[in-house]
Structure formats: C-alpha cells, structure tokens
Design a protein around this motif. Structure first.
Motif, PDB file in Angstrom:
ATOM      1  N   MET A  59     -57.978 -28.598  -3.523  1.00 19.20           N
ATOM      2  CA  MET A  59     -57.259 -27.942  -2.434  1.00 19.20           C
ATOM      3  C   MET A  59     -55.797 -27.767  -2.832  1.00 19.20           C
ATOM      4  O   MET A  59     -55.128 -28.757  -3.160  1.00 19.20           O
ATOM      5  CB  MET A  59     -57.326 -28.784  -1.160  1.00 19.20           C
ATOM      6  CG  MET A  59     -56.518 -28.218   0.016  1.00 19.20           C
ATOM      7  SD  MET A  59     -57.150 -26.623   0.606  1.00 19.20           S
ATOM      8  CE  MET A  59     -58.761 -27.122   1.242  1.00 19.20           C
ATOM      9  N   PRO A  60     -55.276 -26.536  -2.855  1.00 20.67           N
ATOM     10  CA  PRO A  60     -53.837 -26.364  -3.072  1.00 20.67           C
ATOM     11  C   PRO A  60     -53.064 -27.012  -1.918  1.00 20.67           C
ATOM     12  O   PRO A  60     -53.325 -26.714  -0.750  1.00 20.67           O
ATOM     13  CB  PRO A  60     -53.655 -24.840  -3.072  1.00 20.67           C
ATOM     14  CG  PRO A  60     -55.020 -24.274  -3.290  1.00 20.67           C
ATOM     15  CD  PRO A  60     -55.973 -25.247  -2.687  1.00 20.67           C
ATOM     16  N   TRP A  61     -52.157 -27.909  -2.266  1.00 20.33           N
ATOM     17  CA  TRP A  61     -51.393 -28.579  -1.211  1.00 20.33           C
ATOM     18  C   TRP A  61     -50.006 -28.939  -1.707  1.00 20.33           C
ATOM     19  O   TRP A  61     -49.886 -29.554  -2.747  1.00 20.33           O
ATOM     20  CB  TRP A  61     -52.122 -29.838  -0.730  1.00 20.33           C
ATOM     21  CG  TRP A  61     -51.562 -30.327   0.564  1.00 20.33           C
ATOM     22  CD1 TRP A  61     -50.714 -31.385   0.750  1.00 20.33           C
ATOM     23  CD2 TRP A  61     -51.788 -29.754   1.855  1.00 20.33           C
ATOM     24  NE1 TRP A  61     -50.407 -31.517   2.072  1.00 20.33           N
ATOM     25  CE2 TRP A  61     -51.046 -30.525   2.772  1.00 20.33           C
ATOM     26  CE3 TRP A  61     -52.529 -28.668   2.308  1.00 20.33           C
ATOM     27  CZ2 TRP A  61     -51.035 -30.236   4.133  1.00 20.33           C
ATOM     28  CZ3 TRP A  61     -52.521 -28.380   3.650  1.00 20.33           C
ATOM     29  CH2 TRP A  61     -51.783 -29.158   4.558  1.00 20.33           C
ATOM     30  N   LEU A 102     -60.574 -18.002  -4.486  1.00 21.98           N
ATOM     31  CA  LEU A 102     -61.544 -19.085  -4.590  1.00 21.98           C
ATOM     32  C   LEU A 102     -61.063 -20.062  -5.649  1.00 21.98           C
ATOM     33  O   LEU A 102     -60.674 -19.654  -6.749  1.00 21.98           O
ATOM     34  CB  LEU A 102     -62.931 -18.561  -4.983  1.00 21.98           C
ATOM     35  CG  LEU A 102     -63.596 -17.526  -4.077  1.00 21.98           C
ATOM     36  CD1 LEU A 102     -64.985 -17.183  -4.623  1.00 21.98           C
ATOM     37  CD2 LEU A 102     -63.689 -18.015  -2.642  1.00 21.98           C
ATOM     38  N   ILE A 103     -61.089 -21.350  -5.315  1.00 21.17           N
ATOM     39  CA  ILE A 103     -60.806 -22.414  -6.276  1.00 21.17           C
ATOM     40  C   ILE A 103     -62.114 -23.139  -6.529  1.00 21.17           C
ATOM     41  O   ILE A 103     -62.719 -23.691  -5.597  1.00 21.17           O
ATOM     42  CB  ILE A 103     -59.753 -23.403  -5.743  1.00 21.17           C
ATOM     43  CG1 ILE A 103     -58.475 -22.673  -5.333  1.00 21.17           C
ATOM     44  CG2 ILE A 103     -59.470 -24.470  -6.798  1.00 21.17           C
ATOM     45  CD1 ILE A 103     -57.685 -22.110  -6.479  1.00 21.17           C
ATOM     46  N   ILE A 104     -62.582 -23.129  -7.771  1.00 19.91           N
ATOM     47  CA  ILE A 104     -63.909 -23.647  -8.112  1.00 19.91           C
ATOM     48  C   ILE A 104     -63.787 -24.766  -9.142  1.00 19.91           C
ATOM     49  O   ILE A 104     -63.079 -24.620 -10.141  1.00 19.91           O
ATOM     50  CB  ILE A 104     -64.800 -22.529  -8.682  1.00 19.91           C
ATOM     51  CG1 ILE A 104     -64.976 -21.417  -7.644  1.00 19.91           C
ATOM     52  CG2 ILE A 104     -66.166 -23.073  -9.119  1.00 19.91           C
ATOM     53  CD1 ILE A 104     -65.671 -20.180  -8.176  1.00 19.91           C
ATOM     54  N   SER A 186     -50.250 -26.598  -6.652  1.00 13.05           N
ATOM     55  CA  SER A 186     -50.423 -28.029  -6.862  1.00 13.05           C
ATOM     56  C   SER A 186     -51.737 -28.417  -6.206  1.00 13.05           C
ATOM     57  O   SER A 186     -51.864 -28.350  -4.973  1.00 13.05           O
ATOM     58  CB  SER A 186     -49.252 -28.804  -6.245  1.00 13.05           C
ATOM     59  OG  SER A 186     -49.420 -30.194  -6.431  1.00 13.05           O
ATOM     60  N   LEU A 187     -52.739 -28.775  -7.007  1.00 13.78           N
ATOM     61  CA  LEU A 187     -54.075 -29.053  -6.490  1.00 13.78           C
ATOM     62  C   LEU A 187     -54.269 -30.544  -6.231  1.00 13.78           C
ATOM     63  O   LEU A 187     -53.855 -31.383  -7.034  1.00 13.78           O
ATOM     64  CB  LEU A 187     -55.141 -28.570  -7.471  1.00 13.78           C
ATOM     65  CG  LEU A 187     -55.112 -27.089  -7.867  1.00 13.78           C
ATOM     66  CD1 LEU A 187     -56.314 -26.767  -8.750  1.00 13.78           C
ATOM     67  CD2 LEU A 187     -55.095 -26.190  -6.639  1.00 13.78           C
ATOM     68  N   ARG A 188     -54.917 -30.847  -5.128  1.00 11.33           N
ATOM     69  CA  ARG A 188     -55.284 -32.209  -4.778  1.00 11.33           C
ATOM     70  C   ARG A 188     -56.788 -32.272  -4.541  1.00 11.33           C
ATOM     71  O   ARG A 188     -57.380 -31.338  -3.985  1.00 11.33           O
ATOM     72  CB  ARG A 188     -54.526 -32.670  -3.534  1.00 11.33           C
ATOM     73  CG  ARG A 188     -53.007 -32.733  -3.733  1.00 11.33           C
ATOM     74  CD  ARG A 188     -52.634 -33.803  -4.763  1.00 11.33           C
ATOM     75  NE  ARG A 188     -51.204 -33.843  -5.027  1.00 11.33           N
ATOM     76  CZ  ARG A 188     -50.611 -33.248  -6.053  1.00 11.33           C
ATOM     77  NH1 ARG A 188     -51.343 -32.522  -6.904  1.00 11.33           N
ATOM     78  NH2 ARG A 188     -49.323 -33.354  -6.243  1.00 11.33           N
ATOM     79  N   ASP A 189     -57.393 -33.379  -4.937  1.00  9.41           N
ATOM     80  CA  ASP A 189     -58.830 -33.560  -4.782  1.00  9.41           C
ATOM     81  C   ASP A 189     -59.107 -34.138  -3.399  1.00  9.41           C
ATOM     82  O   ASP A 189     -58.661 -35.248  -3.077  1.00  9.41           O
ATOM     83  CB  ASP A 189     -59.337 -34.507  -5.875  1.00  9.41           C
ATOM     84  CG  ASP A 189     -60.850 -34.630  -5.917  1.00  9.41           C
ATOM     85  OD1 ASP A 189     -61.517 -34.127  -4.999  1.00  9.41           O
ATOM     86  OD2 ASP A 189     -61.359 -35.251  -6.878  1.00  9.41           O
ATOM     87  N   LEU A 190     -59.840 -33.400  -2.580  1.00 14.90           N
ATOM     88  CA  LEU A 190     -60.118 -33.845  -1.217  1.00 14.90           C
ATOM     89  C   LEU A 190     -60.982 -35.098  -1.163  1.00 14.90           C
ATOM     90  O   LEU A 190     -61.112 -35.707  -0.098  1.00 14.90           O
ATOM     91  CB  LEU A 190     -60.795 -32.719  -0.429  1.00 14.90           C
ATOM     92  CG  LEU A 190     -59.942 -31.480  -0.133  1.00 14.90           C
ATOM     93  CD1 LEU A 190     -60.768 -30.446   0.626  1.00 14.90           C
ATOM     94  CD2 LEU A 190     -58.706 -31.851   0.674  1.00 14.90           C
ATOM     95  N   ARG A 191     -61.562 -35.498  -2.293  1.00 16.21           N
ATOM     96  CA  ARG A 191     -62.374 -36.722  -2.304  1.00 16.21           C
ATOM     97  C   ARG A 191     -61.516 -37.976  -2.343  1.00 16.21           C
ATOM     98  O   ARG A 191     -62.001 -39.072  -2.021  1.00 16.21           O
ATOM     99  CB  ARG A 191     -63.293 -36.736  -3.521  1.00 16.21           C
ATOM    100  CG  ARG A 191     -64.263 -35.560  -3.624  1.00 16.21           C
ATOM    101  CD  ARG A 191     -65.055 -35.655  -4.911  1.00 16.21           C
ATOM    102  NE  ARG A 191     -64.159 -35.707  -6.074  1.00 16.21           N
ATOM    103  CZ  ARG A 191     -64.532 -36.058  -7.298  1.00 16.21           C
ATOM    104  NH1 ARG A 191     -65.794 -36.402  -7.531  1.00 16.21           N
ATOM    105  NH2 ARG A 191     -63.661 -36.067  -8.294  1.00 16.21           N
TER     106      ARG A 191
END
Length: 213
Positions: A59-61, A102-104, A186-191
């Motif tokens: 997720m871009p955050w 889309l971010i895959i 800046s991508l963050r992992d939602l997990r």
C-alpha cells in the motif's frame, strides 16, 4: 452467486480441480494459481487479503493527494494460499483526467503482473532490468528499483523485485506512468503489525476485472 476464479495470465476460464488433479488448469497456460474474484474496497477486504497472503500487500502510504483505494484481488486457492496480491488505486493524473494504478506483489511464475500489464509472461521477460532503472521507490524503508517492462500500449508497466517477489506498478493511461517516479511512492506491507491506516476508499475499480479494462 460468487464468480468463478479465472486464469491470472489470460483471464480466461479454468478447469477446477478434479479426482485426477488438485490444480486449477487453463486451456492455454496449463496449471495456474487461480485469480479469485476481486474484492470491493473496504476495511473487511483489507483484513481478508492481509490475513491470507503469503506475499506482501503493498500500500502506498501516505497516499498521493486526492488518491483513493479502489479494490483488491488475489491469486491462489485453499491448497496454495494467496501467492499474489493486487491493490487498486485511482486519483488525479498530471495530465487531464483521472488515472488508475495497480500495485502487484507475486511469487515468480504466477503471471498476474504480466497478465494485467499485457505481457506474454509469466515474468517480466528477456532484457528486463538492463540499464539504469526508470523509477525508484521506497519499500518498507529500503530503496527499490523499477524498470519499464513494455506491455499493452494503453498503460505504463513497471516491474522490479522486493522481498524475493516481483513488484509491479501498472498505470492507466500510459502517459500517466510518470506518476510512479513523480510520486516517490513509499510502500508499506498491510500484513505488518503495529500499523494504523485510515484508508480512503473510492468506487470499485473496473481495472480489476481483467481484459479490456
């Protein structure tokens, strides 16, 4: 009635597992990890995708100004677990009109990023990664390089690697592809635990529906 899973590479119908095989099978691409019906944007969808994923849910955050989360998709089944994730976004472009992204994240060989990008797949292909990268983004606090990967002419397709998995960013229309570099995503992992996201949700993205989107 819930829609049937489809091929992650060509978005065609699949033959379900049978007494002879436990795999989902595409008539064109053989055994594949099925692309499940997309999920409409909601907190429940975030939790469902993050709970079952074996790969990051990027997720871009913070989100770029005016951008919204517009849906999710996954590839995998009960036997394999989720081996590819898609986060859909939409917002204003630097040119006239809106843009979709889309971010895959996917394991090598799944073919979902190539499918959405309009590439033969399953991975970025010969010559990928040669020369300097076309964009750089931040992934969990670490720099990651992305290269243009060709694909269908109506979209911009970027691919790279993060945490041992393919990372794709696919943008419509093609001339909005510059947003990947301009946004300095800046991508963050939602997990990951210990994160709080107040995600803004928008209308469901038709880009998640496959061909012709």
């Amino acid at each position: 009635m819930r829609a049937s899973p489809i091929c992650p590479r060509c978005f065609g119908p699949l033959h379900p597992p049978s007494v002879w095989s436990s795999a989902w099978r595409c008539g064109l691409h053989g055994d594949v990890l099925p692309l499940q019906p997309p999920l409409h944007p909601s907190q429940a969808a975030v939790e469902a995708v993050a709970r079952d994923a074996h790969v990051p849910v990027w997720m871009p955050w913070p989100l770029p100004a005016g951008w919204l989360v517009t849906g999710f998709a996954t590839a995998g089944d009960e036997r394999s677990g989720t081996r590819a994730t898609v986060v859909a976004l939409a917002g204003p472009s630097v040119t006239q009109g809106p843009a979709d992204m889309l971010i895959i994240a996917e394991e090598p060989g799944v073919g979902l990023g190539a499918g959405f990008g309009g590439l033969p797949g399953p991975d970025p292909g010969e010559g990928f990664g040669e020369g300097p990268p076309h964009a750089k983004i931040d992934v969990n606090g670490h720099p990651a390089a992305l290269w243009c990967a060709g694909g269908a002419p109506d979209r911009a397709v970027y691919a790279g690697e993060a945490m041992g998995n393919w990372l794709w960013s696919i943008v419509w229309p093609a001339d909005a592809g510059c947003l990947v570099a301009l946004f300095e995503l800046s991508l963050r992992d939602l997990r990951d635990d210990g994160q709080v996201f107040d995600l803004p949700f928008g209308a469901f993205s038709p880009r998640l529906s496959g061909p012709g989107t």
